[in-house]
Design an enzyme around this catalytic site. Structure first.
Site, short mmCIF file in Angstrom:
data_model
loop_
_atom_site.label_atom_id
_atom_site.label_comp_id
_atom_site.label_asym_id
_atom_site.label_seq_id
_atom_site.Cartn_x
_atom_site.Cartn_y
_atom_site.Cartn_z
N ARG A 67 -5.71 21.57 -12.17
CA ARG A 67 -4.42 20.62 -12.55
C ARG A 67 -4.51 20.65 -14.11
O ARG A 67 -4.23 20.19 -14.96
CB ARG A 67 -4.08 19.38 -12.28
CG ARG A 67 -2.90 18.89 -12.39
CD ARG A 67 -2.53 17.91 -11.56
NE ARG A 67 -1.78 16.75 -12.41
CZ ARG A 67 -0.98 15.68 -11.39
NH1 ARG A 67 -1.48 16.01 -9.64
NH2 ARG A 67 0.06 15.41 -11.81
N LYS A 90 1.12 11.31 -11.29
CA LYS A 90 0.27 10.43 -11.62
C LYS A 90 0.81 8.74 -11.83
O LYS A 90 1.83 9.21 -12.89
CB LYS A 90 0.19 11.54 -12.78
CG LYS A 90 -1.43 12.42 -12.31
CD LYS A 90 -1.67 12.48 -13.80
CE LYS A 90 -2.91 14.20 -13.92
NZ LYS A 90 -3.44 14.24 -15.26
N LYS A 124 5.20 23.23 -13.62
CA LYS A 124 3.66 22.43 -13.26
C LYS A 124 4.03 22.19 -11.67
O LYS A 124 2.24 21.51 -11.42
CB LYS A 124 4.77 21.39 -13.34
CG LYS A 124 3.90 19.34 -13.16
CD LYS A 124 3.94 18.56 -14.47
CE LYS A 124 2.76 17.31 -14.08
NZ LYS A 124 2.56 16.60 -14.36
N HIS A 155 -4.12 13.55 -27.97
CA HIS A 155 -4.34 12.08 -27.46
C HIS A 155 -5.16 11.37 -28.34
O HIS A 155 -4.96 10.10 -29.64
CB HIS A 155 -5.19 11.51 -26.62
CG HIS A 155 -3.92 11.93 -25.08
ND1 HIS A 155 -4.69 12.00 -23.69
CD2 HIS A 155 -3.34 11.61 -24.96
CE1 HIS A 155 -3.79 12.33 -23.06
NE2 HIS A 155 -3.18 12.01 -23.44
N ASN A 192 -3.43 19.67 -19.83
CA ASN A 192 -3.98 18.76 -20.66
C ASN A 192 -4.67 19.30 -22.37
O ASN A 192 -4.76 19.19 -22.77
CB ASN A 192 -5.08 18.01 -20.18
CG ASN A 192 -5.45 17.03 -18.94
OD1 ASN A 192 -3.82 16.20 -19.91
ND2 ASN A 192 -5.95 17.42 -18.11
N ARG A 235 0.51 -1.70 -0.44
CA ARG A 235 0.18 -0.19 -0.28
C ARG A 235 1.01 1.40 -0.23
O ARG A 235 0.36 1.92 0.86
CB ARG A 235 -1.23 -0.35 1.45
CG ARG A 235 -2.20 -1.08 0.83
CD ARG A 235 -3.64 -0.80 1.78
NE ARG A 235 -3.96 -2.18 1.86
CZ ARG A 235 -3.74 -2.48 2.80
NH1 ARG A 235 -3.88 -2.37 4.27
NH2 ARG A 235 -5.10 -3.66 3.05
N HIS A 273 3.87 11.74 -28.81
CA HIS A 273 3.92 11.79 -27.65
C HIS A 273 3.50 14.07 -27.82
O HIS A 273 2.14 14.17 -28.03
CB HIS A 273 3.67 11.51 -26.52
CG HIS A 273 2.80 12.19 -25.50
ND1 HIS A 273 1.94 12.46 -25.57
CD2 HIS A 273 2.80 13.61 -24.49
CE1 HIS A 273 0.42 12.93 -24.46
NE2 HIS A 273 1.58 12.98 -23.90
N GLU A 289 6.00 20.27 -24.69
CA GLU A 289 5.75 20.18 -22.72
C GLU A 289 6.08 21.26 -22.32
O GLU A 289 5.49 22.08 -21.23
CB GLU A 289 5.75 18.80 -21.74
CG GLU A 289 5.31 18.13 -22.71
CD GLU A 289 3.51 17.37 -22.24
OE1 GLU A 289 2.95 17.89 -21.71
OE2 GLU A 289 3.40 16.47 -23.39
N HIS A 329 -3.43 18.12 -25.03
CA HIS A 329 -3.42 16.88 -25.02
C HIS A 329 -4.76 16.13 -25.58
O HIS A 329 -5.12 14.98 -26.27
CB HIS A 329 -3.98 16.74 -23.48
CG HIS A 329 -2.43 16.55 -23.09
ND1 HIS A 329 -1.22 17.71 -23.56
CD2 HIS A 329 -0.86 15.63 -22.55
CE1 HIS A 329 -0.05 17.82 -22.49
NE2 HIS A 329 0.49 16.31 -22.24
N GLU A 342 -6.66 16.97 -8.89
CA GLU A 342 -7.09 17.37 -10.47
C GLU A 342 -8.51 17.60 -10.61
O GLU A 342 -9.55 16.48 -11.44
CB GLU A 342 -6.28 16.34 -11.79
CG GLU A 342 -7.08 16.46 -13.53
CD GLU A 342 -5.79 16.23 -14.53
OE1 GLU A 342 -5.05 16.22 -14.71
OE2 GLU A 342 -7.37 15.45 -15.21
N1 GLY Z 1 0.60 15.33 -17.23
C1 GLY Z 1 -0.18 15.81 -16.47
C2 GLY Z 1 -0.09 16.02 -15.11
O1 GLY Z 1 0.37 15.74 -14.83
O2 GLY Z 1 -1.53 16.84 -14.71
#
Ligand code: GLY
Length: 374
Positions: free
Chosen positions: A249, A153, A235, A260, A253, A131, A273, A195, A256, A245
Site C-alpha cells: 500500500r 484511512k 486503489k 509533502h 505514496n 468505538r 496537494h 492521483e 508524496h 499498509e
Molecule cells: N492515500 C494513500 C492511501 O490511502 O494509502
C-alpha cells in the site's frame, strides 16, 4: 479495469473485498441513484447525519437530502467551515459528541459529503464514537473520489504534522457521483487528476498509455469518468492486498514524499496537494533515472504528460519556486512512513513499475535535489 477511455461509461459498481469490512464503490454519472439502496442498508433505522462544509452544502446538500427523503431516510446536516484547519482535535471532539448527542448507534451511519478534509475527519470521528459507527463516503472532489475516500484511512492533523492522529476505519459504502465534479474549478480538477496518473505510474502502464493518448483532453468529463473508475479500481485492489499498509500500500505514496516536503516548505495555500504530488512524481522518476533504474524515455513521457494536462512536472514549475535542498530533505526525513531513521522513497523501474526503496541515500538525495533546484 480495461475500459476504453473514449467510451462514455455508465455508472459502475466496484467492490473492495475485505471480508466483513467489504464495501461497494459506486462511481459515475448517476452513482447517487445507484448508491441509494446501499445507503438504506447502511442506515437501517432510516436516519442519518450528513457532515459537510459550507461550500459543498451550498451546491449539493439540498439535492442529497431530497434524494435520501425519497427513500425514507431522514437526515440532519452539520455544516463545518471549509479547509484543512477543520482537521483538528477540537473538530474531532465536536463531531464525536454531536454523533453521541444524536443518539447514533453502531449500526447507524453518518455521511461524509465533501472532499478529503471532510472524509478524513468524519471517518475518524465515526471510528471513535462508540468505538465505531458506520460511515458513508460521498466524495465531491476528484482527489477524494480517486484516492482518500477509498481504503479507510481517516485522521486529523496535529501540531507535529498532517494526518498524524487517525485510524483505519473502512466506510460502509462510497458514492463517487460524477455530478459533484461538474462544479469543481479547473485547478481543483487537475490537482485530482494527478492521483489518476499516480495509479497508472505505479502499476498500470496500459492506463498510462490510454491517458497519454488523450493528451490535454483527458480531463474532459466523458474521458475522465472512465479514468476515475480505473484509478479507483486500482486503489481498491491495493487496499484489498494490504489494508493496514504493512507493505505494497505504501506504493500509493508515489510522489508524496517529495510532495509533502513541497507542501510543508511552501507558504500556506499557494500549492495544491495534487500539484505537489505531480511535481513529486516528476522528481521520483528523474531520481529513478539518475540511479540507473528507469529509462530516461519513460521519465520524459511522464513529465511531458503532466505538462500537457497543465500540471507541474517539477518543483520549478510549482506556484512556489524558492526551495532549499537541505530543508526539503529534512522534511522528507520526518515522513511518517519512514522507519529506523531512514528515508523511504517510492521509485520506479519504468512506467507502471513502481517499487518501495526503504533506505534512500540521504547525501545522494541532497545532491540530486541541489542539482535539480539550481
Ligand atoms: N492515500 C494513500 C492511501 O490511502 O494509502
Amino acid at each position: 479495469m480495461t475500459a476504453d477511455l473514449s467510451t462514455p461509461s455508465a455508472t459502475l459498481t466496484l467492490n473492495v473485498g475485505l471480508g466483513e469490512r467489504a464495501y461497494d464503490i459506486h462511481v459515475g454519472p448517476d452513482a447517487l441513484t445507484a448508491g441509494l439502496p446501499g445507503i438504506q442498508a447502511a442506515c437501517p433505522r432510516g436516519q442519518t447525519l450528513i457532515v459537510t462544509d459550507e461550500h459543498v452544502a451550498e451546491r449539493h446538500l439540498e439535492r442529497l437530502q431530497a434524494r435520501l427523503g425519497e427513500v425514507g431516510i431522514r437526515s440532519t446536516a452539520l455544516i463545518l467551515p471549509p479547509g484543512e484547519t477543520s482537521k483538528s482535535w477540537e473538530m474531532l471532539q465536536f463531531l464525536t459528541e454531536a454523533f453521541l448527542d444524536a443518539g447514533l448507534e453502531r449500526k447507524d451511519s453518518v455521511i461524509a459529503l465533501g472532499g478529503g478534509v471532510i472524509g478524513d475527519l468524519v471517518g475518524f470521528a465515526a471510528a471513535v464514537a462508540k468505538r465505531g459507527l458506520g460511515f458513508v463516503q460521498m466524495p465531491t472532489t476528484l482527489l477524494s473520489q480517486v484516492d482518500s475516500s477509498v481504503g479507510g484511512k481517516t485522521g486529523i492533523n496535529t501540531r507535529q504534522g498532517k494526518n498524524l492522529a487517525g485510524a483505519f476505519h473502512q466506510p460502509r459504502l462510497v458514492v463517487a457521483d460524477a455530478g459533484f465534479l461538474s462544479t469543481l474549478p479547473d485547478r481543483e480538477l487537475k490537482s485530482g487528476y494527478a492521483e489518476i496518473v499516480k495509479a497508472a505510474l505505479i502499476g498500470d502502464a496500459d492506463l498510462f498509455d490510454r491517458l497519454e493518448a488523450h493528451g490535454a483532453s483527458v480531463t474532459q468529463p466523458d474521458i475522465l469518468k472512465t479514468a476515475i473508475a480505473a484509478a479507483i479500481d486500482f486503489k481498491a485492489r491495493i487496499v484489498e492486498a494490504d489494508e493496514y499498509e504493512a507493505g505494497k500500500r505504501a506504493l500509493l505514496n508515489l510522489g508524496h514524499t517529495f510532495g509533502h516536503a513541497f507542501e510543508a516548505d511552501a507558504p500556506k495555500d499557494v500549492i495544491r496537494h495534487g500539484e505537489a504530488v505531480a511535481a513529486g512524481m516528476g522528481l521520483a522518476f528523474e531520481y529513478s533515472t539518475r540511479l540507473g533504474l528507469c529509462p530516461a524515455e519513460d521519465t520524459a513521457r511522464v513529465r511531458a504528460h503532466l505538462r500537457t494536462v497543465g500540471l507541474p512536472d517539477h518543483p520549478k514549475t510549482l506556484a512556489h519556486t524558492d526551495w532549499s535542498a537541505e530543508s526539503l530533505v529534512a522534511r522528507m526525513q520526518d515522513d511518517k512512513k519512514n522507519s529506523g531513521g531512514e528515508i523511504t522513497l517510492i521509485l520506479a523501474r519504468g512506467i507502471g513499475n513502481a517499487y518501495i526503496e526503504p533506505k534512500a541515500d540521504r547525501a545522494d538525495l541532497t545532491d540530486f535535489l541541489t542539482t535539480e533546484l539550481t
